[in-house]
Design an enzyme around this catalytic site. Structure first.
Site: not given
Length: 204
Positions: A20, A43, A73, A133, A162, A182-183
């Site tokens: 993101r 994604e 999104t 999702k 999260g 993600g992170s």
């Protein structure tokens, strides 16, 4: 509508990468980390022109490596058109909008809508959608997945929001088919744990 094609897309790995707002070059670098780790599907949420360019770059690189890249999104039909023009293979939405799902399918892309209640799961499934999702997964908790699988045993949940190496296993054990991280992909301390999760699924 039918999104059962995700069964094949996610067959190789229980993890998906979500990148993101990283910009084109950083998105490409983190995508490469994910692919090298064994995460097949990436994604990229699209909320800015920079995001669209990042999606275009990563989608092109993914095609060269035989990897699947989608847009996240996606909440309007305009987003669907942008995703398609950038080369996305699928769309993901935070909520349940059947118009967005239909537009995605019409554009040749699979689509995963977001759900957080039994009513949304039921509406999605009666519309022919089995891949959903669960969002925001960290607030819903693993117990939500267990509860939903009672009345909806055919639902296939991708948990987003999260998720990291520390809690991904809990959601997979609770019945998630895929966990989106993600992170964690930029944290050297989490990479070995993610690799271990991938190895555990390979041994099952």
């Amino acid at each position: 509508m039918d999104n059962s094609g995700f069964e094949e897309l996610f067959s190789a790995s229980p993890l998906m990468a979500i990148l993101r707002g990283m910009g084109p070059q950083r998105s490409l670098a983190v995508s490469t980390t994910a692919w090298d780790l064994g995460i097949e599907v990436v994604e990229l949420p699209i909320q800015t022109p920079d995001d669209i360019e990042a999606l275009r770059l990563v989608a092109a690189a993914g095609r060269e490596r035989g990897k699947t890249v989608g847009a996240g999104t996606v909440i309007t039909e305009e987003h669907v058109a942008q995703a398609a023009s950038a080369g996305a293979a699928f769309t993901v939405s935070p909520g349940l909008d059947l118009n967005v799902v239909r537009a995605s399918h019409d554009a040749g892309m699979l689509s995963i809508p977001g759900v957080a209640t039994a009513s949304e799961v039921q509406l999605a499934m009666t519309s022919g959608l089995t891949w959903l999702k669960a969002f925001p997964a960290s607030l819903l908790g693993p117990e939500w997945l267990t509860a939903m699988h009672g009345p909806f045993p055919d639902a296939r949940f991708v948990t987003t929001g999260g998720m990291n190496a520390a809690n991904a296993g809990d959601y997979l054990r609770a019945g998630a088919r895929v966990v989106a991280v993600g992170s964690a992909l930029e944290d050297p301390t989490q990479l070995p744990l993610l690799a271990e999760l991938l190895g555990d699924r390979d041994r099952e």
